[in-house]
Write a protein that holds these residues in place. Structure first.
Motif, short mmCIF file in Angstrom:
data_model
loop_
_atom_site.label_atom_id
_atom_site.label_comp_id
_atom_site.label_asym_id
_atom_site.label_seq_id
_atom_site.Cartn_x
_atom_site.Cartn_y
_atom_site.Cartn_z
N UNK A 185 -5.07 18.99 -0.09
CA UNK A 185 -3.48 18.74 0.26
C UNK A 185 -3.65 18.28 1.52
N UNK A 186 -4.53 18.81 2.52
CA UNK A 186 -4.57 18.08 4.06
C UNK A 186 -4.87 16.58 3.99
N UNK A 187 -5.73 16.29 3.18
CA UNK A 187 -6.15 14.61 3.03
C UNK A 187 -4.83 13.88 2.82
N UNK A 188 -4.16 14.33 1.42
CA UNK A 188 -2.94 13.70 1.04
C UNK A 188 -2.02 13.78 2.28
N UNK A 189 -1.69 14.86 2.93
CA UNK A 189 -0.86 14.96 4.08
C UNK A 189 -1.02 13.88 5.15
N UNK A 190 -2.13 13.49 5.36
CA UNK A 190 -2.71 12.84 6.39
C UNK A 190 -2.49 11.35 5.86
N UNK A 191 -2.58 11.18 4.77
CA UNK A 191 -2.19 9.76 4.18
C UNK A 191 -0.53 9.47 4.19
N UNK A 192 0.09 10.72 3.85
CA UNK A 192 1.35 10.62 4.07
C UNK A 192 2.19 10.22 5.35
N UNK A 193 1.34 10.95 6.64
CA UNK A 193 1.74 10.60 7.78
C UNK A 193 1.41 9.30 8.33
N UNK A 194 0.29 8.75 7.65
CA UNK A 194 0.02 7.27 7.79
C UNK A 194 1.00 6.38 7.45
N UNK A 195 1.47 6.61 6.33
CA UNK A 195 2.51 5.90 5.57
C UNK A 195 3.78 6.00 6.24
N UNK A 196 4.10 7.09 7.11
CA UNK A 196 5.47 7.29 8.00
C UNK A 196 5.13 6.30 9.23
N UNK A 197 4.04 6.40 9.92
CA UNK A 197 3.87 5.44 10.77
C UNK A 197 3.99 4.00 10.42
N UNK A 198 3.54 3.63 9.16
CA UNK A 198 3.62 2.45 8.79
C UNK A 198 5.03 1.96 8.63
N UNK A 199 5.77 2.78 8.11
CA UNK A 199 7.03 2.43 7.73
C UNK A 199 8.05 2.45 9.12
N UNK A 200 7.65 3.21 10.19
CA UNK A 200 8.17 2.86 11.42
C UNK A 200 7.64 1.60 11.85
N UNK A 201 6.65 1.01 11.67
CA UNK A 201 6.28 -0.17 12.26
C UNK A 201 6.91 -1.43 11.59
N UNK A 202 7.67 -0.94 10.34
CA UNK A 202 8.28 -2.15 9.75
C UNK A 202 7.59 -2.45 8.41
N UNK A 203 6.67 -1.45 7.92
CA UNK A 203 5.93 -1.76 6.67
C UNK A 203 7.08 -1.71 5.34
N UNK A 204 8.35 -0.96 5.78
CA UNK A 204 9.17 -1.01 4.64
C UNK A 204 9.95 -2.21 4.29
N UNK A 205 9.86 -2.94 5.48
CA UNK A 205 10.57 -4.17 5.13
C UNK A 205 9.29 -5.18 4.38
#
Length: 520
Positions: A185-205
């Protein structure tokens, strides 16, 4: 612009400093890839523009990134400025015609061009891991996530789909680890945090639908000119990893989608990768191997790739060896690394006895370059000191109003503007969770109903045999008691039982009743 089967690049200099021989790129070798290098301000953008104009005029679509906005001027007719006319006269470019070219503007953020999107599934676990800078263990979990999505029919279209899938995998970690390896679960959590950073950088667009259709960047006009697709990259460069990953994804898509065509008279598409060093900065070996594979094999798909960067050392040797057409603008040699870059650039050219290549690289003026293109049979030509021709389109950026006008007349206007959110992993996993909750709640609801739905009770009024009648029928015709006799002592004790109502009281009463029955 493009005469017969060539693109005019410029004229080479004689020993007496006059210009004579035309340096040209043979269209049939346009898919043998190329390299444009040089320090900032030496003319790389103009070289990119005249190559794009040449391919477009020859009917070859082009895709290129516009880092500073300067390349957008190709969409407007050039203006007869003095220094342009002087250069045209020096290289004997007669006539020097100005022209505007068919341009389609794109933008991952949908601000300065039509939105470009890709689905998470199309991007794949390798490029996503590169984009988020995941560790090897986290990349392994990403691969498992994609495998689970394939097995369970979960469409991964946008970022919320991937986030939902990762949350689901974390909740099933014990089950999945037994099949595919350890998932923590810690590794999955780290990926989820990276996704959040990517989303803030515009990845959701970028992630979503409608996804870019490859044919839309391979359009030609009715008069036979190829479209020049320009990606607005000034804002995108704030996240260079997203920029590099997107362009690599596009190359991979071209490789997957286009059919084999072998050697053809001109490319199907030419791809310019500006600021190419961003692709290889801190790139893992697996990614570099992927780039090398795509560059080596995509030639047979009819696609040419030109890398544009400041320093030839920015490109790995395995990739550099695949680039046959070379344009080298001036380099500075003040530091040991710069001196090494000059020597590397000089060594990659076929020598010219008229001048020392390494010395010439440091002495080139703005708009000059060392040029070596592939000749007949694909052999590199002898390097020539060349004055690059002036462009036919406008130099510099266009205005926002001009950009909006071009976008409104674009052949893809309205096709990508609105996001489509169809049922995918996010909705499917939500429904699965709701169904599971309802299944858990159902037994609790049935126990509160009299008789229990679907349950049967024994019929004591029918000779002791079990009855299969529904509960409602038993309520309408209850079984009669076989006997109503009871002694006064039993009645009194039963009254006590009803009043006590505790476990201890019931046990005590059962003992008394038992002793009374035995005495009788």
């Amino acid at each position: 612009m493009a005469q017969d089967e060539t693109i005019f690049i410029g004229a080479s200099r004689r020993p007496d400093d006059s210009y004579q021989k035309a340096e040209e790129l043979l269209l049939k070798y346009g898919n043998r890839h190329g390299l444009v290098t040089g320090a900032t301000g030496t003319g790389k953008t103009v070289t990119l523009q005249i190559l794009a104009e040449g391919f477009s005029q020859a009917g070859v679509p082009v895709f290129c990134a516009d880092i500073k906005g300067d390349l957008s001027g190709v969409s407007m007719m050039g203006q007869p400025k003095d220094f342009l006319l002087a250069r045209a006269e020096a290289i004997k470019l007669d006539p020097y015609d100005f022209a505007e070219f068919p341009v389609i503007f794109w933008d991952l953020f949908g601000e300065q061009g039509h939105p470009i999107r890709a689905t998470v599934s199309e991007m794949g676990p390798l490029l996503l891991s590169r984009l988020m800078n995941l560790t090897d263990a986290q990349e392994g979990i990403m691969n498992i996530a994609f495998r689970i999505a394939d097995e369970e029919g979960l469409l991964l279209l946008d970022m919320k789909d991937l986030q939902s899938l990762l949350a689901n995998i974390a909740s099933r970690a014990d089950e999945i680890s037994g099949r595919y390896g350890n998932i923590t679960k810690p590794s999955v959590g780290a990926i989820q945090r990276s996704l959040l950073v990517l989303e803030q950088q515009g990845g959701n667009h970028f992630f979503g639908e409608p996804a870019l259709r490859i044919p839309d960047i391979m359009r030609t006009t009715r008069d036979g000119r190829g479209a020049i697709n320009i990606l607005a990259a000034d804002k995108l460069m704030m996240n260079p990893r997203l920029y590099a990953t997107f362009l690599l994804w596009l190359l991979s898509e071209l490789f997957e989608v286009l059919p084999e065509v072998g050697d053809i008279d001109r490319p199907k598409l030419v791809f310019f990768f500006d600021e190419a060093h961003l692709l290889f900065d801190e790139a893992p070996k697996a990614l570099v191997d992927r780039v090398e594979q795509v560059v080596r094999l995509i030639r047979s798909k009819g696609v040419g790739v030109f890398f544009v960067t400041q320093n030839p050392l920015d490109i790995p040797e395995t990739v550099l060896a695949q680039l046959g057409n070379r344009v080298q603008h001036a380099l500075r040699a003040y530091t040991p690394r710069e001196q090494k870059a000059v020597k590397t650039a000089a060594d990659t050219f076929r020598p010219n006895p008229d001048f020392d290549c390494a010395t010439a690289i440091t002495q080139l003026g703005t708009g000059e370059a060392l040029v070596s293109m592939l000749e007949n049979k694909g052999v590199p030509a002898m390097v020539q000191r060349t004055l690059i021709r002036p462009p036919a389109g406008r130099l510099g950026a266009i205005s926002p109003e001009e950009r909006k006008t071009i976008m409104s007349l674009s052949p893809v206007a309205g096709q990508y503007d609105q996001t489509v959110d169809r049922e995918s992993a996010f909705e499917m996993l939500q429904k699965r969770a709701q169904d599971a909750q309802q299944a858990q709640a159902q037994p609790q609801q049935t126990t509160t109903q009299s008789g229990g739905g679907g349950w049967t009770l024994p019929d004591f009024g029918n000779g002791g045999g079990g009855s299969q009648q529904p509960t409602t029928q038993r309520r309408q015709a209850p079984a009669p008691r076989t006997s109503t006799r009871q002694t006064a002592t039993e009645a009194a004790i039963k009254s006590v039982v009803r009043s006590v109502g505790t476990t201890l009281g019931r046990e005590l009463v059962r003992g008394i009743l038992g002793s009374l029955r035995r005495k009788r």
